[in-house]
Design a protein around this motif. Sequence first.
Motif, PDB file in Angstrom:
ATOM      1  N   ALA A 160       0.824  -1.209   0.000  1.00  0.00           N
ATOM      2  CA  ALA A 160       0.000   0.000   0.000  1.00  0.00           C
ATOM      3  C   ALA A 160       0.858   1.258   0.000  1.00  0.00           C
ATOM      4  CB  ALA A 160      -0.932  -0.009   1.211  1.00  0.00           C
ATOM      5  N   HIS A 161       1.938   1.259   0.791  1.00  0.00           N
ATOM      6  CA  HIS A 161       2.832   2.423   0.812  1.00  0.00           C
ATOM      7  C   HIS A 161       3.444   2.650  -0.559  1.00  0.00           C
ATOM      8  CE1 HIS A 161       3.473   1.755   5.406  1.00  0.00           C
ATOM      9  NE2 HIS A 161       2.366   2.411   5.155  1.00  0.00           N
ATOM     10  N   ALA A 162       3.911   1.579  -1.201  1.00  0.00           N
ATOM     11  CA  ALA A 162       4.526   1.714  -2.524  1.00  0.00           C
ATOM     12  C   ALA A 162       3.510   2.224  -3.539  1.00  0.00           C
ATOM     13  CB  ALA A 162       5.117   0.379  -2.971  1.00  0.00           C
ATOM     14  N   ALA A 163       2.255   1.787  -3.413  1.00  0.00           N
ATOM     15  CA  ALA A 163       1.221   2.275  -4.327  1.00  0.00           C
ATOM     16  C   ALA A 163       1.024   3.775  -4.170  1.00  0.00           C
ATOM     17  CB  ALA A 163      -0.086   1.526  -4.072  1.00  0.00           C
ATOM     18  N   ARG A 164       0.981   4.243  -2.927  1.00  0.00           N
ATOM     19  CA  ARG A 164       0.845   5.693  -2.705  1.00  0.00           C
ATOM     20  C   ARG A 164       2.052   6.436  -3.261  1.00  0.00           C
ATOM     21  NH1 ARG A 164      -0.395   3.851   2.592  1.00  0.00           N
ATOM     22  NH2 ARG A 164      -2.652   3.684   2.924  1.00  0.00           N
ATOM     23  N   PHE A 165       3.255   5.885  -3.045  1.00  0.00           N
ATOM     24  CA  PHE A 165       4.454   6.522  -3.576  1.00  0.00           C
ATOM     25  C   PHE A 165       4.397   6.575  -5.104  1.00  0.00           C
ATOM     26  CE2 PHE A 165       7.165   5.143   0.312  1.00  0.00           C
ATOM     27  CZ  PHE A 165       6.701   6.239   1.024  1.00  0.00           C
ATOM     28  N   ALA A 166       3.838   5.532  -5.728  1.00  0.00           N
ATOM     29  CA  ALA A 166       3.734   5.521  -7.191  1.00  0.00           C
ATOM     30  C   ALA A 166       2.884   6.685  -7.679  1.00  0.00           C
ATOM     31  CB  ALA A 166       3.144   4.194  -7.662  1.00  0.00           C
ATOM     32  N   ILE A 167       1.755   6.913  -7.046  1.00  0.00           N
ATOM     33  CA  ILE A 167       0.907   8.038  -7.444  1.00  0.00           C
ATOM     34  C   ILE A 167       1.622   9.354  -7.172  1.00  0.00           C
ATOM     35  CG2 ILE A 167      -1.305   9.177  -7.095  1.00  0.00           C
ATOM     36  CD1 ILE A 167      -1.394   6.398  -8.521  1.00  0.00           C
ATOM     37  N   ASP A 168       2.325   9.447  -6.025  1.00  0.00           N
ATOM     38  CA  ASP A 168       3.113  10.647  -5.729  1.00  0.00           C
ATOM     39  C   ASP A 168       4.171  10.892  -6.802  1.00  0.00           C
ATOM     40  OD1 ASP A 168       1.674  10.998  -3.418  1.00  0.00           O
ATOM     41  OD2 ASP A 168       3.246  10.231  -2.082  1.00  0.00           O
ATOM     42  N   ALA A 169       4.699   9.798  -7.367  1.00  0.00           N
ATOM     43  CA  ALA A 169       5.745   9.910  -8.387  1.00  0.00           C
ATOM     44  C   ALA A 169       5.178  10.184  -9.777  1.00  0.00           C
ATOM     45  CB  ALA A 169       6.583   8.634  -8.418  1.00  0.00           C
ATOM     46  N   GLY A 170       3.865  10.297  -9.895  1.00  0.00           N
ATOM     47  CA  GLY A 170       3.272  10.659 -11.178  1.00  0.00           C
ATOM     48  C   GLY A 170       2.733   9.519 -12.001  1.00  0.00           C
ATOM     49  N   ARG A 215      -6.807  -5.524  -1.679  1.00  0.00           N
ATOM     50  CA  ARG A 215      -7.699  -4.617  -0.939  1.00  0.00           C
ATOM     51  C   ARG A 215      -6.924  -3.440  -0.349  1.00  0.00           C
ATOM     52  NH1 ARG A 215     -10.083  -9.822   0.967  1.00  0.00           N
ATOM     53  NH2 ARG A 215     -12.016 -10.114  -0.222  1.00  0.00           N
ATOM     54  N   ALA A 216      -5.716  -3.698   0.157  1.00  0.00           N
ATOM     55  CA  ALA A 216      -4.914  -2.618   0.728  1.00  0.00           C
ATOM     56  C   ALA A 216      -4.495  -1.609  -0.330  1.00  0.00           C
ATOM     57  CB  ALA A 216      -3.678  -3.196   1.429  1.00  0.00           C
ATOM     58  N   VAL A 217      -4.112  -2.095  -1.514  1.00  0.00           N
ATOM     59  CA  VAL A 217      -3.712  -1.190  -2.598  1.00  0.00           C
ATOM     60  C   VAL A 217      -4.914  -0.395  -3.092  1.00  0.00           C
ATOM     61  CG1 VAL A 217      -2.837  -1.101  -4.961  1.00  0.00           C
ATOM     62  CG2 VAL A 217      -1.705  -2.550  -3.265  1.00  0.00           C
ATOM     63  N   ILE A 218      -6.060  -1.036  -3.220  1.00  0.00           N
ATOM     64  CA  ILE A 218      -7.268  -0.319  -3.624  1.00  0.00           C
ATOM     65  C   ILE A 218      -7.602   0.782  -2.627  1.00  0.00           C
ATOM     66  CG2 ILE A 218      -9.778  -0.569  -3.798  1.00  0.00           C
ATOM     67  CD1 ILE A 218      -9.286  -3.250  -5.207  1.00  0.00           C
ATOM     68  N   GLU A 219      -7.482   0.474  -1.356  1.00  0.00           N
ATOM     69  CA  GLU A 219      -7.756   1.491  -0.334  1.00  0.00           C
ATOM     70  C   GLU A 219      -6.787   2.657  -0.458  1.00  0.00           C
ATOM     71  OE1 GLU A 219      -8.262   1.913   4.538  1.00  0.00           O
ATOM     72  OE2 GLU A 219      -7.831  -0.029   3.633  1.00  0.00           O
ATOM     73  N   ALA A 220      -5.549   2.362  -0.872  1.00  0.00           N
ATOM     74  CA  ALA A 220      -4.524   3.398  -0.969  1.00  0.00           C
ATOM     75  C   ALA A 220      -4.698   4.295  -2.185  1.00  0.00           C
ATOM     76  CB  ALA A 220      -3.136   2.755  -0.990  1.00  0.00           C
ATOM     77  N   VAL A 221      -5.038   3.704  -3.351  1.00  0.00           N
ATOM     78  CA  VAL A 221      -5.016   4.500  -4.589  1.00  0.00           C
ATOM     79  C   VAL A 221      -6.285   4.393  -5.417  1.00  0.00           C
ATOM     80  CG1 VAL A 221      -2.498   4.308  -4.690  1.00  0.00           C
ATOM     81  CG2 VAL A 221      -3.896   2.698  -6.005  1.00  0.00           C
ATOM     82  N   GLY A 222      -7.212   3.549  -5.024  1.00  0.00           N
ATOM     83  CA  GLY A 222      -8.454   3.409  -5.769  1.00  0.00           C
ATOM     84  C   GLY A 222      -8.445   2.228  -6.723  1.00  0.00           C
ATOM     85  N   ALA A 223      -9.584   1.550  -6.822  1.00  0.00           N
ATOM     86  CA  ALA A 223      -9.684   0.368  -7.677  1.00  0.00           C
ATOM     87  C   ALA A 223      -9.460   0.693  -9.142  1.00  0.00           C
ATOM     88  CB  ALA A 223     -11.050  -0.291  -7.491  1.00  0.00           C
ATOM     89  N   GLY A 224      -9.916   1.869  -9.574  1.00  0.00           N
ATOM     90  CA  GLY A 224      -9.802   2.238 -10.977  1.00  0.00           C
ATOM     91  C   GLY A 224      -8.379   2.483 -11.445  1.00  0.00           C
TER      92      GLY A 224
END
Length: 371
Positions: A160-170, A215-224
């Motif tokens: 989940a943390h890496a997923a959030r970092f991915a969105i932060d990274a663009g 489920r954790a990644v979806i919660e972090a960045v959204g299913a879509g």
Amino acid sequence: MSKLFTPFRAGALALPNRIVMAPLTRNRAPNGTPTPLMAEYYRQRASAGLIVSEGTAISPQGQGYADVPGLYSTEQIDGWRRVTRAVHEAGGRIVAQLWHVGRVSHVDLQPHHALPVAPSAVRAHTKTVLIRDGAPVFVETSIPRALDAEEIPGIVRDYAHAARFAIDAGFDGVEIHGANGYLIDQFLKSSANHRSDDYGGPIPNRARFLLEVVRAVIEAVGAGRTGIRLSPVTPANDIDEPHPQPLFEYVARHLGPLGLAYIHVIEGATGGPRVREDRPFDYDAMRTAWRSHGGDGAWMVNNGYDRALAEQALEHGADLVAFGRAYIANPDLVERLRRGGPFNTPDRSTFYGGGAHGYTDYPTLADAGGQ
């Protein structure tokens, strides 16, 4: 116009065509940090409908090969921002593939030379890549240790943390790597999972880790913005499951209601035969299990596709087609597929490690005066 070149929407991802650049490990990120050369490499390939980044470690423990990138430090996020900016400026879309290799690692790649972790202490009889004296060297993986149950929630949080970092990274989204004998696949398949607790034994237990991660990644960045890659019958990295059909239909049924952007399926043996006679598998049944339980994202197929096979797949239920090795040598693969070639031949000696040669110096049709 061929369906292959028509737009498609996968969750939150609006794609200009149905051609996907599959993840390709190239071992050109010293210290796990993406470089300007990587930004150029991905920029060159931005005409793909979607780029899936090379496997990107979610934590130091998740690394299994030398000089692969990560998504757990400020420097790595900054490096990936250069990559995503270059892709977006060229009109492309890119998702980060989130990767924990589990037992497919070596003590020299692990923090403090610790043993790699796995569902069970079962060694993978395969090789990984170290860099020694500036050159890639293939070595046997190390014997892993079995994860304690108390450690597993921390790894789920790492995804989940890496997923959030991915969105932060663009990045435009993420793909969870659940294929090819790495950690999620190790939990799924009985050859690597000998546990007797809630994460081993019956299919629902072996699928538990995958579903917790999703489920954790979806919660972090959204299913879509979330996809997952699966490989029901590949023997890659010494993985095996004698009964893949009920296992992956169960997984598909439980992924259906979660609203994923896509499922990315490797058909047959990764990089090998598209059909395994010793492990027959009905991919249509798996797709039906997903669709019938609410799966409304894209169904992405992968392994040994050319234009004719891709068009056939799109007419028989696939939505997107991923191309791997062809993208190494053909940065403008979309246009080459449109024209029916010609296609550059990749230089295998440059696949893993090195610099620009065999990486960013393949010519495009425009370079050859083809426009």
